[in-house]
Write a protein that holds these residues in place. Structure first.
Motif, mmCIF file in Angstrom:
data_model
loop_
_atom_site.group_PDB
_atom_site.id
_atom_site.type_symbol
_atom_site.label_atom_id
_atom_site.label_comp_id
_atom_site.label_asym_id
_atom_site.label_seq_id
_atom_site.Cartn_x
_atom_site.Cartn_y
_atom_site.Cartn_z
ATOM 1 N N MET A 48 60.055 19.853 30.569
ATOM 2 C CA MET A 48 60.136 18.927 31.678
ATOM 3 C C MET A 48 59.120 19.340 32.726
ATOM 4 N N ALA A 49 58.332 18.429 33.160
ATOM 5 C CA ALA A 49 57.313 18.700 34.160
ATOM 6 C C ALA A 49 57.931 18.613 35.551
ATOM 7 N N THR A 50 57.602 19.589 36.375
ATOM 8 C CA THR A 50 58.097 19.570 37.749
ATOM 9 C C THR A 50 56.918 19.427 38.691
ATOM 10 N N VAL A 51 57.157 18.818 39.797
ATOM 11 C CA VAL A 51 56.117 18.631 40.800
ATOM 12 C C VAL A 51 56.239 19.773 41.796
ATOM 13 N N VAL A 52 55.160 20.508 41.951
ATOM 14 C CA VAL A 52 55.152 21.640 42.866
ATOM 15 C C VAL A 52 54.084 21.394 43.918
ATOM 16 N N LYS A 53 54.471 21.504 45.139
ATOM 17 C CA LYS A 53 53.501 21.372 46.225
ATOM 18 C C LYS A 53 52.802 22.722 46.365
ATOM 19 N N HIS A 54 51.501 22.725 46.189
ATOM 20 C CA HIS A 54 50.742 23.977 46.269
ATOM 21 C C HIS A 54 50.525 24.346 47.737
ATOM 22 N N SER A 55 51.092 25.470 48.119
ATOM 23 C CA SER A 55 50.999 25.912 49.509
ATOM 24 C C SER A 55 49.747 26.766 49.712
ATOM 25 N N ILE A 56 49.510 27.116 50.942
ATOM 26 C CA ILE A 56 48.335 27.932 51.281
ATOM 27 C C ILE A 56 48.414 29.314 50.644
ATOM 28 N N PRO A 57 49.558 30.028 50.667
ATOM 29 C CA PRO A 57 49.603 31.327 49.983
ATOM 30 C C PRO A 57 49.344 31.220 48.479
ATOM 31 N N PHE A 58 49.837 30.134 47.854
ATOM 32 C CA PHE A 58 49.583 29.939 46.430
ATOM 33 C C PHE A 58 48.084 29.787 46.169
ATOM 34 N N ARG A 59 47.433 28.977 46.969
ATOM 35 C CA ARG A 59 45.990 28.755 46.780
ATOM 36 C C ARG A 59 45.194 30.018 47.087
ATOM 37 N N LEU A 60 45.598 30.761 48.126
ATOM 38 C CA LEU A 60 44.911 32.002 48.470
ATOM 39 C C LEU A 60 45.080 33.038 47.355
ATOM 40 N N GLY A 61 46.268 33.167 46.820
ATOM 41 C CA GLY A 61 46.502 34.096 45.725
ATOM 42 C C GLY A 61 45.734 33.719 44.469
ATOM 43 N N ARG A 62 45.677 32.440 44.208
ATOM 44 C CA ARG A 62 44.920 31.988 43.041
ATOM 45 C C ARG A 62 43.435 32.271 43.211
ATOM 46 N N ALA A 63 42.904 32.052 44.418
ATOM 47 C CA ALA A 63 41.482 32.321 44.668
ATOM 48 C C ALA A 63 41.175 33.810 44.551
ATOM 49 N N VAL A 64 42.044 34.650 45.103
ATOM 50 C CA VAL A 64 41.839 36.097 44.997
ATOM 51 C C VAL A 64 41.914 36.533 43.532
ATOM 52 N N GLY A 65 42.849 35.977 42.793
ATOM 53 C CA GLY A 65 42.956 36.289 41.370
ATOM 54 C C GLY A 65 41.707 35.884 40.600
ATOM 55 N N LEU A 66 41.149 34.722 40.917
ATOM 56 C CA LEU A 66 39.919 34.291 40.251
ATOM 57 C C LEU A 66 38.754 35.218 40.570
ATOM 58 N N VAL A 67 38.653 35.647 41.830
ATOM 59 C CA VAL A 67 37.571 36.557 42.213
ATOM 60 C C VAL A 67 37.731 37.898 41.496
ATOM 61 N N VAL A 68 38.942 38.412 41.453
ATOM 62 C CA VAL A 68 39.178 39.698 40.785
ATOM 63 C C VAL A 68 38.897 39.572 39.292
ATOM 64 N N ARG A 69 39.342 38.498 38.682
ATOM 65 C CA ARG A 69 39.089 38.312 37.254
ATOM 66 C C ARG A 69 37.594 38.183 36.980
ATOM 67 N N PHE A 70 36.893 37.481 37.851
ATOM 68 C CA PHE A 70 35.446 37.326 37.658
ATOM 69 C C PHE A 70 34.723 38.660 37.806
ATOM 70 N N CYS A 71 35.140 39.468 38.796
ATOM 71 C CA CYS A 71 34.414 40.711 39.088
ATOM 72 C C CYS A 71 34.787 41.862 38.175
ATOM 73 N N PHE A 72 36.010 41.916 37.697
ATOM 74 C CA PHE A 72 36.466 43.108 36.998
ATOM 75 C C PHE A 72 36.705 42.911 35.497
ATOM 76 N N HIS A 73 36.440 41.715 34.974
ATOM 77 C CA HIS A 73 36.623 41.479 33.545
ATOM 78 C C HIS A 73 35.382 40.795 32.988
ATOM 79 N N ASP A 74 34.811 41.442 32.008
ATOM 80 C CA ASP A 74 33.672 40.873 31.281
ATOM 81 C C ASP A 74 33.547 41.643 29.978
ATOM 82 N N ARG A 75 33.015 40.985 28.952
ATOM 83 C CA ARG A 75 32.866 41.659 27.659
ATOM 84 C C ARG A 75 31.769 42.712 27.707
ATOM 85 N N ASN A 76 30.729 42.448 28.460
ATOM 86 C CA ASN A 76 29.596 43.368 28.549
ATOM 87 C C ASN A 76 29.855 44.372 29.675
#
Length: 108
Positions: free
Chosen positions: A1-29
Motif C-alpha cells: 500500500m502506498a502512503t503519502v508522506v510530506k517531505h519535511s526540511i530535515p528529511f530533505r537535508l538528511g537525504r542531501a547529506v547522505g548523497l554527498v557522503v555517498r558521492f565522496c566516500f564510495h567509488d569503485r576506483n
C-alpha cells in the motif's frame, strides 16, 4: 500500500547529506575515491582554520564564565563584611596584608 508522506526540511537535508557522503566516500576506483575525499575535506579544513580564533575565544569565554560562577558559588557572604569599618585604632585603613597605614598610605 502506498502512503503519502510530506517531505519535511530535515528529511530533505538528511537525504542531501547522505548523497554527498555517498558521492565522496564510495567509488569503485580507490584513486578517484581518495581524490573526492581530499576535495571534500580541504574546504572544511580551510573553514576550520580560518575560524580557529573565534572557536578558541568562545571556548575561553565559556571557561572563564564557568570558573567565575564556580568561584562566586564558593564565597560565604556571612564571613565577608563589605561595609565594615576598622575602627578608631586604624584611622587610615589597612593594606592588602592587613597592616595599618599611615596618613600617606604607607604601612607602619
Amino acid at each position: 500500500m502506498a502512503t503519502v508522506v510530506k517531505h519535511s526540511i530535515p528529511f530533505r537535508l538528511g537525504r542531501a547529506v547522505g548523497l554527498v557522503v555517498r558521492f565522496c566516500f564510495h567509488d569503485r576506483n580507490p584513486k578517484v575515491r581518495w581524490l573526492k575525499r581530499v576535495v571534500f575535506v580541504c574546504p572544511l579544513l580551510f573553514l576550520l582554520v580560518s575560524n580557529l580564533g573565534w572557536i578558541f575565544s568562545t571556548i575561553l569565554t565559556t571557561v572563564s564564565l564557568v570558573a567565575g560562577m564556580y568561584a562566586f558559588s564558593k564565597v560565604d557572604p556571612d564571613k565577608i563584611d563589605f561595609f565594615g569599618e576598622d575602627g578608631e585604632d586604624v584611622p587610615y585603613g589597612r593594606d592588602v596584608f592587613g597592616r595599618p597605614l599611615d596618613s600617606r598610605g604607607k604601612p607602619f
